[in-house]
Design a protein around this motif. Structure first.
Motif, PDB file in Angstrom:
ATOM      1  N   ILE A 286       0.919  -1.145  -0.024  1.00 15.79           N
ATOM      2  CA  ILE A 286       0.206   0.017  -0.077  1.00 15.79           C
ATOM      3  C   ILE A 286       0.836   1.567  -0.134  1.00 15.79           C
ATOM      4  N   LEU A 287       2.027   1.441   0.821  1.00 14.72           N
ATOM      5  CA  LEU A 287       2.683   2.513   1.106  1.00 14.72           C
ATOM      6  C   LEU A 287       3.807   2.894   0.082  1.00 14.72           C
ATOM      7  N   ILE A 288       4.278   1.774  -0.647  1.00 15.72           N
ATOM      8  CA  ILE A 288       5.264   1.915  -1.551  1.00 15.72           C
ATOM      9  C   ILE A 288       4.735   2.008  -3.100  1.00 15.72           C
ATOM     10  N   ILE A 302       1.569  13.291  -1.586  1.00 17.40           N
ATOM     11  CA  ILE A 302       1.921  13.404  -0.148  1.00 17.40           C
ATOM     12  C   ILE A 302       0.772  13.474   0.805  1.00 17.40           C
ATOM     13  N   LEU A 303       0.035  14.561  -0.001  1.00 21.01           N
ATOM     14  CA  LEU A 303      -1.549  14.753   0.939  1.00 21.01           C
ATOM     15  C   LEU A 303      -2.142  13.406   1.021  1.00 21.01           C
ATOM     16  N   PHE A 304      -2.489  12.832  -0.348  1.00 22.12           N
ATOM     17  CA  PHE A 304      -3.242  11.625  -0.255  1.00 22.12           C
ATOM     18  C   PHE A 304      -2.573  10.769   0.670  1.00 22.12           C
ATOM     19  N   LEU A 305      -1.401  10.487   0.646  1.00 18.08           N
ATOM     20  CA  LEU A 305      -0.813   9.515   1.846  1.00 18.08           C
ATOM     21  C   LEU A 305      -1.086   9.783   3.127  1.00 18.08           C
ATOM     22  N   GLY A 306      -0.931  11.284   3.628  1.00 17.94           N
ATOM     23  CA  GLY A 306      -1.236  11.748   4.909  1.00 17.94           C
ATOM     24  C   GLY A 306      -2.638  11.266   5.246  1.00 17.94           C
ATOM     25  N   LEU A 307      -3.482  11.732   4.407  1.00 18.15           N
ATOM     26  CA  LEU A 307      -5.017  11.376   4.701  1.00 18.15           C
ATOM     27  C   LEU A 307      -5.295   9.981   4.616  1.00 18.15           C
ATOM     28  N   LEU A 308      -4.731   9.148   3.725  1.00 20.77           N
ATOM     29  CA  LEU A 308      -5.004   7.666   3.662  1.00 20.77           C
ATOM     30  C   LEU A 308      -4.481   7.072   4.889  1.00 20.77           C
ATOM     31  N   MET A 309      -3.307   7.557   5.397  1.00 16.27           N
ATOM     32  CA  MET A 309      -2.749   7.040   6.713  1.00 16.27           C
ATOM     33  C   MET A 309      -3.630   7.275   7.642  1.00 16.27           C
ATOM     34  N   VAL A 310      -4.213   8.464   8.020  1.00 15.14           N
ATOM     35  CA  VAL A 310      -5.253   8.720   9.087  1.00 15.14           C
ATOM     36  C   VAL A 310      -6.549   7.765   9.045  1.00 15.14           C
ATOM     37  N   THR A 311      -7.177   7.713   7.582  1.00 15.40           N
ATOM     38  CA  THR A 311      -8.335   6.968   7.529  1.00 15.40           C
ATOM     39  C   THR A 311      -8.002   5.592   7.878  1.00 15.40           C
TER      40      THR A 311
ATOM     41  N   GLY B 110       0.345  11.163  10.183  1.00 11.23           N
ATOM     42  CA  GLY B 110      -0.502  11.102   9.062  1.00 11.23           C
ATOM     43  C   GLY B 110      -0.890  12.701   8.886  1.00 11.23           C
ATOM     44  N   VAL B 111      -1.462  13.201   9.818  1.00 12.04           N
ATOM     45  CA  VAL B 111      -2.121  14.799  10.043  1.00 12.04           C
ATOM     46  C   VAL B 111      -1.089  15.961   9.324  1.00 12.04           C
TER      47      VAL B 111
END
Lengths: 337, 316
Positions: A286-288, A302-311, B110-111
């Protein structure tokens, strides 16, 4: 419908779903084998992506020992990756004028990695939880700052150029397709060893410490040695991943060993499922792979990745692959009891 | 020599008070939720960008903003960042409150990634010149020099810190927040609205962090989307050093860290005969962090924590 036929139909259903699951597992296995077989024939770009995926899988397997098995949060894992990469960079380049073969460097790097792991482990054994996370984070940063500033040895921010092509017993390992095979073999060996380790007495001791340290101490587990073993083995694997990384890039610089890398590896484990080798594969994929897929949205990814991480963390805080769904379960589904 | 010493002390106090403003946010969140909020450094960055945005909306050319516009922009930016903080807590941390302790921490990472990326997309990744929020004049002071910017930063941050101290010790809101940080379950039993007091913490912390960001950017005259990372880590170190969870501790830790940094930058090359340059300043900060955690994990003013309370039982 009589009770008898109801029971029969349930039985049949159970057998059917068991067969279905077995079929699905076989299809999965076949797909994996096919993917491995096809990869070397893909264009170089794709092989490079797969190679970086496999390096992260290796790193994930290593860090998983400390985080997933022993329950110690380590945010400075990238330091060991750097130790391996710079060991190869220094011993197989014009930097020190040494040009040792990779088969000689691998055990050296593994040993240095293990020593660094024990060096980090010894002073921090008293710490747990958040405090351990912060100290390891600081340790990773110190290693990076040292790499950045010991100009004479490490080349400073410019890094080390012109690292030798690797070759094993006369077989050159330099092109992406060749590095791919090296990685497949290494991941297979390391993965199998770690999987066996998890089921060994040491692995059970790790689990005991993770679940309840005081109880573990109470039943006579030497928690100090067991934790040090976790740090040492995990650092060794990180270091080996570093050697292969340096051999494939043929260039190392401090930029590859930032805090973000450590975080990425921790996330792979958390998202994939802690304490589970299959989880590492899922998390790494997923992350790579996702950022690669999103590459055309360069600055958005990176924005997508950050939001995906939180979700993902909110939806599945325990990870995608449950701890029980390990290789043991997979083997059972595949070949029956 | 005396002048040099005075000068360095003033520099350390200025940087220290900015670190303190940010450290307070880390320490308050930790005190209430026992969580390391890695996105807090980004509140510092957001504050500077929000002030810049407010100024350019009001006066167009940021460089020519008058005192009134600067004041309005300052308050608009810190309040806006406070609300952003509350929103982030609702969306990214609240759903994880009953989860493992590592989950909200990673969610905050992530935030933090997303916020930096969002600002990079909106405002561009390059550094931007930041207007000074104070008139720029220089005074001679015991042989050292002191600028009005430094005086302004010291006054502003001490007012904010004093305000926080009053808020926490004297007002009902403060008492409620302290009760929640003492024991969430007990507070709930006594009829305290836990969610509201957690929201309060996530309003005040980012607000102070944003103020720190504005002061920092106007001190150095520049802001970047990544400025929150390093300064955030330093402020976090300061919070640990002082004793995480303790408000006076965060301030003390911030001033000690700033003093060590300023002294280290000045002395390292001399003490090591030029082999160690100023680039080792950050190593110094982390080395302090590690030593403190090893020998006094509770920090200078923190209450000694029993090892038992630090264990992650069944949390992985």
């Amino acid at each position: 419908m009589s009770a008898q036929t109801l029971a029969d139909s349930r039985e049949a259903e159970a057998t059917g779903s068991r067969l279905g699951r077995r079929l699905a597992a076989f299809l999965l296995l076949a797909a994996i084998v096919a993917l491995i077989a096809v990869t070397p024939f893909l264009p170089n770009y794709y092989i490079r992506v797969v190679n970086s995926l496999l390096i992260y899988v290796l790193l994930g397997i290593g860090l998983n020992i400390v985080i997933g098995y022993a329950g110690l949060l380590d945010l400075g894992f990238v330091a060991f990756y750097a130790v391996g990469a710079y060991t190869y960079g220094l011993l197989a380049s014009p930097q020190l004028g040494l040009h040792l073969p990779i088969l000689v460097i691998l055990p050296i790097a593994a040993a240095i990695g293990a020593i660094t792991g024990i060096l980090l482990g010894m002073p921090v054994l008293r710490l747990r939880g958040d405090y351990l996370a912060i100290v390891t984070l600081g340790f990773g940063e110190i290693i990076r700052i040292l790499l950045n500033n010991l100009d004479d040895l490490t080349g400073g921010p410019r890094g080390i150029f012109g690292i030798d092509k690797a070759s094993i017993l006369g077989v050159s390992i330099a092109r992406p397709g060749e590095i791919f095979w090296l990685l497949v073999v290494t991941v297979f060996i390391v993965g199998t060893l770690v999987w066996r380790l998890e089921r060994s007495i040491l692995g059970k001791a790790w689990a005991a410490i993770r679940e309840d340290q005081d109880a573990a101490k109470g039943v006579g587990i030497n928690t100090t040695n067991v934790k040090l073993a976790a740090f040492a083995i995990s650092a060794t694997i990180g270091s080996i991943a570093g050697v292969i990384f340096a051999a494939s890039q043929r260039f190392v610089s401090p930029e590859s060993f930032t805090l973000q890398e450590s975080v990425l590896i921790v996330l792979m484990i958390v998202i994939g499922g802690m304490g589970n080798i299959l989880g590492v594969f899922v998390g790494a994929s997923i992350l790579i792979l996702l950022p690669e897929v999103l590459r055309e949205f360069a600055e958005w990814r990176i924005l997508f990745l950050g939001l995906l991480m939180v979700t993902l963390i909110i939806i599945r805080p325990a990870g995608i692959v449950p701890r029980t769904l390990g290789p043991v379960r997979l083997v059972k589904v595949l070949f029956g009891k | 020599m005396v002048g040099h010493f005075v000068q360095q002390t003033v520099n350390a106090l200025t940087i220290g008070s900015i670190y303190a403003l940010i450290a307070l946010g880390y320490t308050m969140v930790y005190g209430v939720l026992k969580m390391i909020n890695f996105a807090h450094g980004e509140m510092f960055m957001l504050g500077a960008y929000a002030a810049f945005l407010a100024l350019s909306l009001m006066v167009g050319d940021v460089g020519s903003a008058g005192a009134l516009a600067l004041t309005v922009a300052f308050f608009a930016a810190v309040l806006a960042t406070g609300f952003v903080g509350v929103g982030i807590e609702r969306l990214a941390y609240k759903p994880l409150r009953s989860s493992t302790r590592i989950a909200p921490m990673l969610s905050s990472l992530g935030v933090s990634l997303a916020l930096v990326a969002a600002i990079q997309i909106l405002a561009g990744p390059q550094p931007r010149a930041f207007p000074s929020f104070f008139p720029n004049e220089r005074f001679e002071f015991f042989g050292g020099s002191l600028t009005t910017i430094q005086i302004g930063i010291l006054i502003a941050s001490f007012i904010l810190m004093g305000g926080l101290q009053i808020l926490v010790t004297k007002t009902r809101i403060g008492i409620v927040v302290r009760a929640v940080s003492e024991s969430r379950a007990t507070a709930q039993l006594l009829g305290i609205n836990v969610n509201r007091s957690i929201s309060m913490v996530f309003f005040v912390g980012p607000l102070l962090g944003a103020a720190g960001g504005i002061l920092y950017a106007s001190y150095y005259g520049v802001m970047t989307p990544t400025m929150g990372a390093v300064v955030g880590l330093k402020a976090f170190t300061a919070a640990i050093l002082g004793g995480i969870g303790s408000i006076p501790g965060a301030m003390l830790g911030a001033f000690i860290l700033a003093a060590v940094e300023v002294a280290g930058t000045a002395l390292l090359p001399i003490v090591s005969f030029g082999t160690l340059g100023t680039e080792y300043r950050d190593v110094l900060a982390f080395a302090i962090l590690i030593l403190v955690l090893l020998f006094r994990p509770a920090g200078i003013l923190g209450e000694p924590v029993s090892e038992e309370s630090m264990v992650y039982k069944r949390e992985f």
